[in-house]
Design a protein around this motif. Sequence first.
Motif, short mmCIF file in Angstrom:
data_model
loop_
_atom_site.label_atom_id
_atom_site.label_comp_id
_atom_site.label_asym_id
_atom_site.label_seq_id
_atom_site.Cartn_x
_atom_site.Cartn_y
_atom_site.Cartn_z
N VAL A 1 90.25 30.05 26.53
CA VAL A 1 88.93 30.50 26.86
C VAL A 1 88.44 29.98 28.27
N HIS A 2 88.32 30.84 29.15
CA HIS A 2 87.69 30.59 30.45
C HIS A 2 86.53 31.15 31.03
N GLU A 3 86.06 30.73 32.09
CA GLU A 3 84.86 31.22 32.55
C GLU A 3 85.39 32.60 33.41
N LYS A 4 85.83 33.59 32.66
CA LYS A 4 86.25 34.77 33.53
C LYS A 4 86.11 35.84 32.29
N ASN A 5 86.53 37.06 32.71
CA ASN A 5 86.64 38.26 31.88
C ASN A 5 87.48 37.75 30.60
N PRO A 6 86.78 38.10 29.46
CA PRO A 6 87.56 38.21 28.24
C PRO A 6 88.74 38.58 28.09
#
Length: 540
Positions: free
Chosen positions: A250-255
Amino acid sequence: MDISYFIKIFFVAVSYFLAGNFSLAISPDNNIVTVVVFSAEGIALASAILYGKRVWIGVLIGQFFLAYYHGMGWQPSLGIAIVNSAEAILAVVLFNKFHLNKNLSTFWDVLGLIIIIVLFLQPFSALLGNFVLVKFHIIEAKEYLNSSFFWFIGNMMGQLLIAPTILLMYANLKKNDIYKVIFVVLISAVSSYLCLEVYPISKPLILLGITVFFTLFLSYRLGVHYGVIATVVIAFVSLYLTHKGIGVFVHEKNPIDNIIDLNSYFLFQILLVLLFGTLLSDMRNQADKLKNLVQREIEKNREQQFHMLQRNRLSLKGEMISMIAHQWKQPLNNLSLINQMLIFKYEDGELDDKAIKEFEKDTTKQIRQMSQTITDFTNFFSPEVSARDFYLKDVIHKSLDFLRPIFVKENIGINFDIKCETDILLKGYPNELGQMLINILNNAKDVLIEREIENKQIWFFAEKVKDEIHLSIEDNGGGIPFDVIGKIFDPYFSTKSKKNGTGLGLYMSKMIIEEHMKGQLLVSNSDRGAKFEIILPIIR
């Protein structure tokens, strides 16, 4: 068509529909084309391989209702369903064309399935399926390549994860394995949950290393089917947690990018488990087969040695009877003379109490000698259960005592050259050693007689060398032919075929010395004849 066919169709359709709904439910955009592992495709592929082309109807029904349920019109839904059912038929054709085994029992079966999925099935369904979507304006033409990529990735991952798992479970799992499967599922799920949420691992490579080691270990110890079961459980736990916003992916970007990273992790792991796990499983199976083969050969060799031993014992019994006959000749002659003397005394009127007592004394002595001869031979030729200490000189003298009447009759001289103390203590089986000496001496006797040697001689040499006794038996019979000497200890090889030789005497002699006595039995030719050397360890 029987009822079982309709049951299979119904099962495939329902399984496809439910699995597809699960995949779309955890998809980031909840679109009919998803990059998430599309497990329905794996079910379709496994069903086609197991049940044949006819399951295409189940795939068609399942895919149609799945697409229609998610808001697609009946025409594009039917078009996609036709494409996916055609893919199932193509899978069966290619699987049979490549001559793959549905049990995936070898590395090449697994590799062939991977090639079919990646190079044939998914390019086929992705390109044609998205063409249907463009045709019915579900997607725009400019989205065709991007949508085809998502279709390719999601369906490929579904087939790589699910299809081999079903095929391997179908081929290898038995009823009594259910508890083992439950244990593997539970430990895989709990481990994934711990690594992703409770004690989160921050780097994907570390997580990959842990899970790959775990799944490969299961593949080697329990079988590759347990490795892929664990991989599937880890994959769906990871998918679910990632969908919930938990875990290393899980990152701060597009799922969708998160899912692509997760798919890369799945892809690498499932390929390692399928390919290397199958290799490890093959290695274990080959090792087991080799172990079983060696065990069978050992048992076969033991059985063969047992039969050899039995034949050799029969041969020894024949020799024993022959030697008893020679030993009995003198007492029988004496009994005959004693009996004749008794008759003469009776005819001359000299038969009195004294003559009867002398007759009883003399006949009893001869009969006891004959009885003792049988006892000695029986004890000497009886098999011994355990090793014991004995003196070498006792065995040599007893062996020669048995053969002496024959050697005297055949005019064979025995010569001794002892260069060490006579009280040499050995450990082993004295009866077997004595039988071996008799066998060698008998062979020497036969050669001397057959070759009509004038001055027949046999020499005994004994010498202590460090902690060993070197005992040699040599004759003057001219030696063993060069083309025969290398085979002299082979089982069933005999130079006495015309004399009913068993070909086991020297083979058994070598086995007695080397296996039972921990020594050596060697053969060579001297300038006089054949020379057998026996090397035995000394106790003291």
